[in-house]
Write a protein that holds these residues in place. Structure first.
Motif, PDB file in Angstrom:
ATOM      1  N   VAL A 193       0.836  -1.204   0.000  1.00 22.59           N
ATOM      2  CA  VAL A 193       0.000   0.000   0.000  1.00 22.59           C
ATOM      3  C   VAL A 193       0.869   1.250   0.000  1.00 22.59           C
ATOM      4  N   ILE A 194       1.867   1.275   0.881  1.00 19.17           N
ATOM      5  CA  ILE A 194       2.756   2.451   0.964  1.00 19.17           C
ATOM      6  C   ILE A 194       3.540   2.614  -0.334  1.00 19.17           C
ATOM      7  N   PHE A 195       4.062   1.490  -0.839  1.00 26.64           N
ATOM      8  CA  PHE A 195       4.832   1.525  -2.085  1.00 26.64           C
ATOM      9  C   PHE A 195       3.998   2.053  -3.243  1.00 26.64           C
ATOM     10  N   SER A 196       2.782   1.518  -3.369  1.00 21.34           N
ATOM     11  CA  SER A 196       1.926   1.911  -4.481  1.00 21.34           C
ATOM     12  C   SER A 196       1.499   3.371  -4.396  1.00 21.34           C
ATOM     13  N   ARG A 197       1.114   3.816  -3.178  1.00 19.51           N
ATOM     14  CA  ARG A 197       0.607   5.188  -3.047  1.00 19.51           C
ATOM     15  C   ARG A 197       1.701   6.235  -3.197  1.00 19.51           C
ATOM     16  N   TYR A 198       2.856   5.977  -2.601  1.00 24.85           N
ATOM     17  CA  TYR A 198       3.873   7.021  -2.554  1.00 24.85           C
ATOM     18  C   TYR A 198       5.029   6.846  -3.532  1.00 24.85           C
ATOM     19  N   LEU A 199       5.121   5.659  -4.166  1.00 27.87           N
ATOM     20  CA  LEU A 199       6.166   5.462  -5.151  1.00 27.87           C
ATOM     21  C   LEU A 199       5.619   5.172  -6.545  1.00 27.87           C
ATOM     22  N   THR A 200       4.565   4.340  -6.628  1.00 26.30           N
ATOM     23  CA  THR A 200       3.990   4.022  -7.934  1.00 26.30           C
ATOM     24  C   THR A 200       2.964   5.061  -8.389  1.00 26.30           C
ATOM     25  N   ASP A 201       2.170   5.563  -7.458  1.00 23.01           N
ATOM     26  CA  ASP A 201       1.095   6.499  -7.808  1.00 23.01           C
ATOM     27  C   ASP A 201       1.119   7.717  -6.871  1.00 23.01           C
ATOM     28  N   PRO A 202       2.247   8.427  -6.828  1.00 25.99           N
ATOM     29  CA  PRO A 202       2.375   9.531  -5.878  1.00 25.99           C
ATOM     30  C   PRO A 202       1.698  10.800  -6.388  1.00 25.99           C
ATOM     31  N   ASN A 203       1.634  11.815  -5.543  1.00 23.78           N
ATOM     32  CA  ASN A 203       1.199  13.126  -5.995  1.00 23.78           C
ATOM     33  C   ASN A 203       2.130  13.620  -7.096  1.00 23.78           C
ATOM     34  N   GLN A 204       1.578  14.455  -7.966  1.00 23.34           N
ATOM     35  CA  GLN A 204       2.348  15.010  -9.070  1.00 23.34           C
ATOM     36  C   GLN A 204       2.631  16.489  -8.828  1.00 23.34           C
ATOM     37  N   LEU A 205       3.875  16.885  -9.073  1.00 27.30           N
ATOM     38  CA  LEU A 205       4.269  18.285  -8.965  1.00 27.30           C
ATOM     39  C   LEU A 205       4.354  18.863 -10.376  1.00 27.30           C
ATOM     40  N   TYR A 206       3.622  19.940 -10.609  1.00 25.25           N
ATOM     41  CA  TYR A 206       3.608  20.608 -11.907  1.00 25.25           C
ATOM     42  C   TYR A 206       4.188  22.013 -11.779  1.00 25.25           C
ATOM     43  N   HIS A 207       4.899  22.416 -12.808  1.00 24.47           N
ATOM     44  CA  HIS A 207       5.368  23.798 -12.929  1.00 24.47           C
ATOM     45  C   HIS A 207       4.959  24.285 -14.318  1.00 24.47           C
ATOM     46  N   TYR A 208       3.959  25.162 -14.350  1.00 16.25           N
ATOM     47  CA  TYR A 208       3.405  25.666 -15.608  1.00 16.25           C
ATOM     48  C   TYR A 208       3.988  27.023 -15.956  1.00 16.25           C
ATOM     49  N   ARG A 209       4.137  27.260 -17.270  1.00 14.57           N
ATOM     50  CA  ARG A 209       4.566  28.565 -17.773  1.00 14.57           C
ATOM     51  C   ARG A 209       3.665  28.932 -18.955  1.00 14.57           C
ATOM     52  N   MET A 210       3.011  30.056 -18.846  1.00 15.36           N
ATOM     53  CA  MET A 210       2.125  30.546 -19.898  1.00 15.36           C
ATOM     54  C   MET A 210       2.875  31.529 -20.787  1.00 15.36           C
ATOM     55  N   THR A 211       2.768  31.326 -22.101  1.00 12.04           N
ATOM     56  CA  THR A 211       3.349  32.260 -23.073  1.00 12.04           C
ATOM     57  C   THR A 211       2.258  32.681 -24.054  1.00 12.04           C
ATOM     58  N   ALA A 212       2.574  33.615 -24.929  1.00 14.17           N
ATOM     59  CA  ALA A 212       1.609  34.079 -25.919  1.00 14.17           C
ATOM     60  C   ALA A 212       1.346  33.018 -26.990  1.00 14.17           C
ATOM     61  N   LYS A 213       2.257  32.082 -27.172  1.00 16.96           N
ATOM     62  CA  LYS A 213       2.132  31.078 -28.234  1.00 16.96           C
ATOM     63  C   LYS A 213       1.774  29.692 -27.715  1.00 16.96           C
ATOM     64  N   GLY A 214       1.683  29.528 -26.412  1.00 21.77           N
ATOM     65  CA  GLY A 214       1.346  28.218 -25.865  1.00 21.77           C
ATOM     66  C   GLY A 214       1.695  28.129 -24.395  1.00 21.77           C
ATOM     67  N   ILE A 215       1.436  26.961 -23.841  1.00 21.97           N
ATOM     68  CA  ILE A 215       1.724  26.720 -22.438  1.00 21.97           C
ATOM     69  C   ILE A 215       2.612  25.488 -22.335  1.00 21.97           C
ATOM     70  N   TYR A 216       3.668  25.595 -21.525  1.00 21.38           N
ATOM     71  CA  TYR A 216       4.536  24.432 -21.351  1.00 21.38           C
ATOM     72  C   TYR A 216       4.789  24.214 -19.862  1.00 21.38           C
ATOM     73  N   TYR A 217       5.108  22.957 -19.527  1.00 22.55           N
ATOM     74  CA  TYR A 217       5.182  22.622 -18.115  1.00 22.55           C
ATOM     75  C   TYR A 217       6.069  21.405 -17.871  1.00 22.55           C
ATOM     76  N   THR A 218       6.526  21.273 -16.633  1.00 25.01           N
ATOM     77  CA  THR A 218       7.222  20.075 -16.186  1.00 25.01           C
ATOM     78  C   THR A 218       6.320  19.324 -15.224  1.00 25.01           C
ATOM     79  N   GLN A 219       6.425  18.011 -15.244  1.00 28.02           N
ATOM     80  CA  GLN A 219       5.647  17.141 -14.360  1.00 28.02           C
ATOM     81  C   GLN A 219       6.580  16.115 -13.757  1.00 28.02           C
ATOM     82  N   GLN A 220       6.530  15.962 -12.438  1.00 29.57           N
ATOM     83  CA  GLN A 220       7.367  14.971 -11.790  1.00 29.57           C
ATOM     84  C   GLN A 220       6.677  14.405 -10.559  1.00 29.57           C
TER      85      GLN A 220
END
Length: 239
Positions: free
Chosen positions: A87-114
């Motif tokens: 349970v611990i392995f699956s929740r926190y290593l296999t299916d953990p929370n996702q950290l996003y860093h979004y950047r908005m530009t005039a031509k599109g939006i790009y982001y990192t996910q980890q």
């Protein structure tokens, strides 16, 4: 915009696997209008984690009911601990929370996910995985062939975590063409879907409550030919 050190596509740096899309690399050249970070929990993360642990607990119950051994408890304890660890392995290593860093530009939006996983968690997981498989093998000698099920589960977990490394995905979605915006206000999410789907771009945008209307309005203004639909549930939204 804060400075970041970018690595070549699919490069491995500091023990982290980075994956870059062409859209991300293109949009990275554009001036950033604004940016934000968000910590997001995946859909059904706990239910899938409990299911993984429940398999081990079910095997433990079967061992308790059907074992011919007079002392099945070593294997049962291994399976119970394996289930908790699953349970611990699956929740926190296999299916953990996702950290996003979004950047908005005039031509599109790009982001990192980890994955939201500290490096020390990988080290601990590898060590515990090794101990679990050793314990399962010892239980085979104590209890008999029925313990092979537990040993197999331990081997599977150990194999999964031995070579685990953090991954960072760098994605982007350019403003062009036509398609749709699917929105779901309960998670303050916006899904960008360009048509045709086979060759179009795709992006998932998650925001904080206070930023949602601003981001949605900017996307709608930048994509005037996109049809906006509102999802009625998280399942329908698909994230």
């Amino acid at each position: 915009m804060s400075e970041t050190t970018e690595q070549p596509q699919n490069a491995e740096a500091d023990g982290v696997n980075h994956y870059y899309s062409d859209q991300y690399l293109e949009l990275q050249k554009e001036p950033v209008l604004y940016e934000w970070h968000i910590d997001h929990a995946p859909r059904a993360a706990w239910s899938s984690s409990l299911l993984m642990g429940g398999v081990c607990w079910l095997i433990a119950l079967m061992v308790f009911i059907n074992s011919d051994s007079q002392n099945p408890w070593p294997l049962i304890w291994v399976l119970l601990i394996l289930g908790v660890w699953g349970v611990i392995f699956s929740r926190y290593l296999t299916d953990p929370n996702q950290l996003y860093h979004y950047r908005m530009t005039a031509k599109g939006i790009y982001y990192t996910q980890q994955d939201k996983i500290p490096e020390v968690a990988y080290t601990i997981a590898r060590g515990i995985g090794g101990l679990l498989i050793v314990g399962s093998i010892i239980a085979v000698g104590l209890v008999g062939p029925l313990a092979l099920a537990g040993a197999g589960a331990g081997a599977f977990l150990a194999f999964k975590i031995t070579n685990m490394k953090p991954r960072v995905f760098h994605s982007g979605c350019q403003f062009k063409g036509f398609g749709g915006l699917s929105i779901f206000r309960d998670v303050y999410g916006i899904k960008i879907i360009e048509m045709p789907r086979e060759t179009g771009q795709y992006g998932i945008v998650l925001t904080h409550k206070e930023d949602y209307e601003r981001v949605l309005n900017d996307l709608a203004r930048s994509l005037p030919d996109y049809q906006i639909t509102e999802a009625k549930s998280r399942k329908e939204f698909g994230y």
